[in-house]
Design a protein around this motif. Sequence first.
Motif, PDB file in Angstrom:
ATOM      1  N   LYS A  85       0.827  -1.200   0.000  1.00 16.73           N
ATOM      2  CA  LYS A  85       0.000   0.000   0.000  1.00 16.73           C
ATOM      3  C   LYS A  85       0.867   1.258   0.000  1.00 16.73           C
ATOM      4  CE  LYS A  85      -4.067  -2.047   2.210  1.00 16.73           C
ATOM      5  NZ  LYS A  85      -4.976  -2.069   3.395  1.00 16.73           N
ATOM      6  N   ASP A  88       2.572   1.438  -3.500  1.00 20.46           N
ATOM      7  CA  ASP A  88       1.688   1.256  -4.658  1.00 20.46           C
ATOM      8  C   ASP A  88       2.229   0.159  -5.596  1.00 20.46           C
ATOM      9  OD1 ASP A  88      -0.563   1.705  -6.179  1.00 20.46           O
ATOM     10  OD2 ASP A  88       0.326   3.357  -7.319  1.00 20.46           O
ATOM     11  N   LYS A 112      -5.422  -5.374  -1.297  1.00 16.45           N
ATOM     12  CA  LYS A 112      -6.583  -4.834  -2.004  1.00 16.45           C
ATOM     13  C   LYS A 112      -7.828  -4.798  -1.131  1.00 16.45           C
ATOM     14  CE  LYS A 112      -4.678  -4.203  -6.086  1.00 16.45           C
ATOM     15  NZ  LYS A 112      -4.626  -2.858  -6.728  1.00 16.45           N
ATOM     16  N   TYR A 113      -7.620  -4.953   0.168  1.00 16.09           N
ATOM     17  CA  TYR A 113      -8.740  -5.030   1.105  1.00 16.09           C
ATOM     18  C   TYR A 113      -8.471  -4.065   2.254  1.00 16.09           C
ATOM     19  CZ  TYR A 113     -11.907  -7.284   4.526  1.00 16.09           C
ATOM     20  OH  TYR A 113     -12.890  -7.557   5.457  1.00 16.09           O
ATOM     21  N   ASN A 129     -10.196  -9.383  -5.457  1.00 14.18           N
ATOM     22  CA  ASN A 129      -9.173  -8.585  -6.128  1.00 14.18           C
ATOM     23  C   ASN A 129      -7.814  -8.930  -5.506  1.00 14.18           C
ATOM     24  OD1 ASN A 129      -8.031  -6.752  -7.864  1.00 14.18           O
ATOM     25  ND2 ASN A 129      -8.786  -4.932  -6.803  1.00 14.18           N
ATOM     26  N   THR A 130      -6.769  -8.800  -6.293  1.00 11.29           N
ATOM     27  CA  THR A 130      -5.433  -9.094  -5.777  1.00 11.29           C
ATOM     28  C   THR A 130      -4.373  -8.422  -6.633  1.00 11.29           C
ATOM     29  OG1 THR A 130      -3.990 -10.887  -5.014  1.00 11.29           O
ATOM     30  CG2 THR A 130      -5.056 -11.195  -7.147  1.00 11.29           C
ATOM     31  N   ILE A 131      -3.194  -8.229  -6.066  1.00  8.27           N
ATOM     32  CA  ILE A 131      -2.025  -7.834  -6.849  1.00  8.27           C
ATOM     33  C   ILE A 131      -1.509  -9.084  -7.552  1.00  8.27           C
ATOM     34  CG2 ILE A 131       0.338  -6.939  -6.742  1.00  8.27           C
ATOM     35  CD1 ILE A 131      -0.477  -5.435  -4.202  1.00  8.27           C
TER      36      ILE A 131
END
Length: 388
Positions: A85, A88, A112-113, A129-131
């Motif tokens: 985070k 980024d 993403k949470y 969702n995920t990286i």
Amino acid sequence: MQNFIYDNKTRIIFGKDTETQVGEEVKQYGKKVLLHYGGGSIKKYGLYDRVVASLKEADLSVVELGGVKPNPRLSLVNEGIDLCKEHDIDFIIAVGGGSVIDSAKAIGFGAKYEGDVWDFFTGKEQITNTIPLGVILTIPAAGSEASTGTVITKEEGLYKRSAGSLLIRPKFAIMNPEVTYTLPDYQTSCGACDMFAHVMERYFTNESDVDFTDQLCEATMRTIIKQSKSAIEHPNDYAARAEIMWAGTIAHNGLLGTGRIEDWASHVIEHEISAIYDIAHGAGLAIVFPAWMKYVYKKDVKRFAQFANRVFGVELDLNNLERTALEGIERIKLFFKQIGLPTSLKDAGIDSDRLEEMAKKATENGPFGNFVNLDEDDVLNILKLTVE
């Protein structure tokens, strides 16, 4: 055979020196990368330098997070989430075995949470969702390099739980058998048991008319038996290392479970042992699986006899299939012992004073297992079989 959809989009890049391609693979996903790894072995043997050089050559910005331990910890996952985070991050590279990969997966969807990532491991939230993630595999074992799951240990309360989604399957897995030459024998053995157990969780099914995948499972198990012994005897045998590395991926990429109802009870039980005692997952499975087999084999003696005959070459006694089945259970214990693994809690130096606690924790969300559904009493009885 059950209806199924098989969808595995992990790109496998297999062979010598393939780790030098990582930069080219990653750059299509963005510029900022989290490099996630375990201890010092990747630096000691030069893999870290080769990976970083490739990433820099591709003009990628790298943030590092090392320190992953076996049975990966929630605290480090949270640290990785904060880094992603803060910087980024566009992509995560996991360099290691199943623990590193599982940790990276959890970091990816946790970043993403906005809530507590543990929510996904308790079933409160579903992964949406995920990286994206790529893998450089260094320990053939968990099959996490092409799977949809992750397992994390929460230090508070000593809980080891899983989460999964198609979204967290790695985008690619770079697999160079040469990097496994330096693995200690015990780590090679634990990996062999881990992948063998992944096959058995699929093999012991109540689904009929699955002979094709039966035979795929049997071939994979025979390969693991043969090549793990070869790799331990000759650590720099590229052929053996390559065979076992590829077998580990096939064991857990979903292919062997197609059309079948899988079990997974032994994994759930083992998670309680390794959560409390921090034993290697493969070693824990070597203890649990023979006990589970002894407890449930009468549900389908014919299948257990088939396993003994096709995997270990036990003569099929048509007049006494139970004898054949029980001999198969003894053969698998012998195999685990031959490669240096414990087959009881006593062998592993573990006391039997927390069996009730483990049985209770394993069934907190109710009975589990699809071959035979197990309640708390069943789990306790299986754990009692693991004592000596």
